[in-house]
Design an enzyme around this catalytic site. Structure first.
Site, PDB file in Angstrom:
ATOM      1  N   SER A 171       5.423   6.310  -4.323  1.00  0.00           N
ATOM      2  CA  SER A 171       6.573   7.179  -4.066  1.00  0.00           C
ATOM      3  C   SER A 171       7.294   6.750  -2.795  1.00  0.00           C
ATOM      4  CB  SER A 171       6.125   8.643  -3.931  1.00  0.00           C
ATOM      5  OG  SER A 171       5.294   8.806  -2.787  1.00  0.00           O
ATOM      6  N   GLY A 172       8.473   7.326  -2.600  1.00  0.00           N
ATOM      7  CA  GLY A 172       9.214   7.139  -1.353  1.00  0.00           C
ATOM      8  C   GLY A 172       9.528   5.701  -1.014  1.00  0.00           C
ATOM      9  N   ILE A 173       9.346   5.358   0.249  1.00  0.00           N
ATOM     10  CA  ILE A 173       9.696   4.026   0.734  1.00  0.00           C
ATOM     11  C   ILE A 173       8.818   2.958   0.099  1.00  0.00           C
ATOM     12  CG2 ILE A 173       9.638   2.558   2.792  1.00  0.00           C
ATOM     13  CD1 ILE A 173      10.697   4.972   4.374  1.00  0.00           C
ATOM     14  N   GLY A 174       7.528   3.225  -0.066  1.00  0.00           N
ATOM     15  CA  GLY A 174       6.642   2.249  -0.683  1.00  0.00           C
ATOM     16  C   GLY A 174       7.059   1.906  -2.099  1.00  0.00           C
ATOM     17  N   TYR A 232       0.556  12.232  15.090  1.00  0.00           N
ATOM     18  CA  TYR A 232       1.359  11.317  14.271  1.00  0.00           C
ATOM     19  C   TYR A 232       2.011  10.249  15.143  1.00  0.00           C
ATOM     20  CZ  TYR A 232       4.995   9.777  10.989  1.00  0.00           C
ATOM     21  OH  TYR A 232       5.825   9.019  10.181  1.00  0.00           O
ATOM     22  N   THR A 290       0.848  -1.197   0.000  1.00  0.00           N
ATOM     23  CA  THR A 290       0.000   0.000   0.000  1.00  0.00           C
ATOM     24  C   THR A 290       0.883   1.247   0.000  1.00  0.00           C
ATOM     25  OG1 THR A 290      -0.221   0.241   2.418  1.00  0.00           O
ATOM     26  CG2 THR A 290      -1.758  -1.257   1.304  1.00  0.00           C
ATOM     27  N   GLY A 300       2.349   2.732  -2.674  1.00  0.00           N
ATOM     28  CA  GLY A 300       3.551   2.357  -3.407  1.00  0.00           C
ATOM     29  C   GLY A 300       3.969   3.273  -4.532  1.00  0.00           C
TER      30      GLY A 300
END
Length: 247
Positions: A16-19, A149, A12, A14
Site C-alpha cells: 500500500s501507499g508509497i511502497g 517516530y 519492503t 509494498g
C-alpha cells in the site's frame, strides 16, 4: 520507458501507499520486482495488481528477513535494487507517557528491522546496485508528541549514510528519500479520529508552500530515478520531497 529492464528489485512494505507506488513504477520501468508485507491477502493482491512477485514477511521479525533473503537468493541469486520502505508511526504522545510496547514496535520495524534488512541483503547486492531507504522529514524535526517516530527515522538516516561510505568501493549507492505530507494511510494508523485527521490535513495543506499534499507517485518516480544509471554519481544523499514545508 524501460530504463530498469531486467533489473531485480525488492521493495519492503509494498502492499500500500508509497511502497505500492514504488513497486508499480519499478515494474513500469522494466524491473522484476518482489514486494513484501505482513498481511498475506493484501500483499498477494497488490503484487497481482502491479505485476510483481510477493513474499509474506514482517520487517520487524529477523527470522522473516532471513527467510526472505534465502528465498530471493534461491530465485535470483543477486539483486540490483533494494528499497527499504516498510515503516509505521506508532501512537503519538508525550515522552513522559511513552510505553515500552509502542517504543519497541516502532523501533523494531523502522530501525532494527530496516537495519537488518540492509545487513542481510548486502551480500546479495550486485556491484553497482542501488539502495534507497525511505525515511521522513521528521528525522530532522523535533515536534512534540512524536519523539519515538522521529528518533527512529533519525537513526535510519545515520545508518544509510554509513552504508553509503562502506559500500562505495563496490559502486553500490545508498540514498535516502524523505517524504513530507503525502496522501497515504499511515496517518490513519496513529489512532486519531476522522475529524482530527481532517483538521491536521487541512492545516498541513495551509502550511505547505505548494498548497497541496504529495502523492505516492511523486516519491515513486524519484526512487526509480535514484535506481537508474542517470543517478550513478549520487550516493549518501537525502532527498526531501515535502512541497517546501521545511523551508
Amino acid at each position: 520507458m524501460n530504463n530498469l529492464k531486467n533489473k531485480i528489485a525488492l521493495v519492503t512494505g509494498g502492499n500500500s501507499g508509497i511502497g505500492y507506488a514504488i513497486g508499480k513504477e519499478l515494474v513500469a520501468q522494466g524491473a522484476k520486482v518482489v514486494i513484501t508485507g505482513r498481511r498475506k491477502e493484501a500483499i498477494e493482491a497488490a503484487a497481482h495488481e502491479i505485476g510483481a512477485s510477493s513474499f509474506l514477511a514482517d520487517q520487524a521479525n529477523l527470522d522473516d528477513t532471513i527467510q526472505l533473503t534465502a528465498a530471493v537468493k534461491e530465485q535470483f541469486a543477486k539483486i540490483d535494487i533494494l528499497v527499504i520502505n516498510a515503516g509505521i508511526t506508532g501512537t503519538l504522545g508525550p515522552i513522559e507517557e511513552a510505553s515500552v510496547e509502542n517504543f519497541d514496535r516502532v523501533m523494531n520495524i523502522n530501525f532494527r528491522g530496516a537495519y537488518f534488512t540492509l545487513s542481510k541483503f548486502i551480500p546479495l547486492l550486485n556491484d553497482g546496485a542501488s539502495v534507497v531507504i525511505l525515511s521522513s522529514i521528521v528525522a530532522a524535526t523535533h515536534k512534540p508528541n512524536s519523539s519515538i517516530y522521529q528518533a527512529s527515522k533519525a537513526a535510519l538516516n545515520s545508518i544509510a549514510k554509513t552504508a553509503a561510505a562502506e559500500l562505495a568501493s563496490r559502486k553500490i549507492r545508498v540514498n535516502i528519500v524523505s517524504p513530507g505530507p503525502h496522501r497515504t494511510e499511515i496517518m490513519r494508523k496513529t489512532g486519531l479520529e476522522e475529524m482530527a485527521l481532517k483538521s491536521i490535513t487541512e492545516q498541513l495543506i495551509n502550511d505547505i508552500p505548494l498548497k497541496k499534499m504529495g502523492e505516492p507517485e511523486d516519491v515513486a518516480k524519484l526512487v526509480t530515478y535514484l535506481c537508474d544509471d542517470a543517478a550513478s554519481f549520487i550516493t549518501g544523499t537525502e532527498v526531501i520531497v515535502d512541497g517546501g514545508i521545511t523551508l
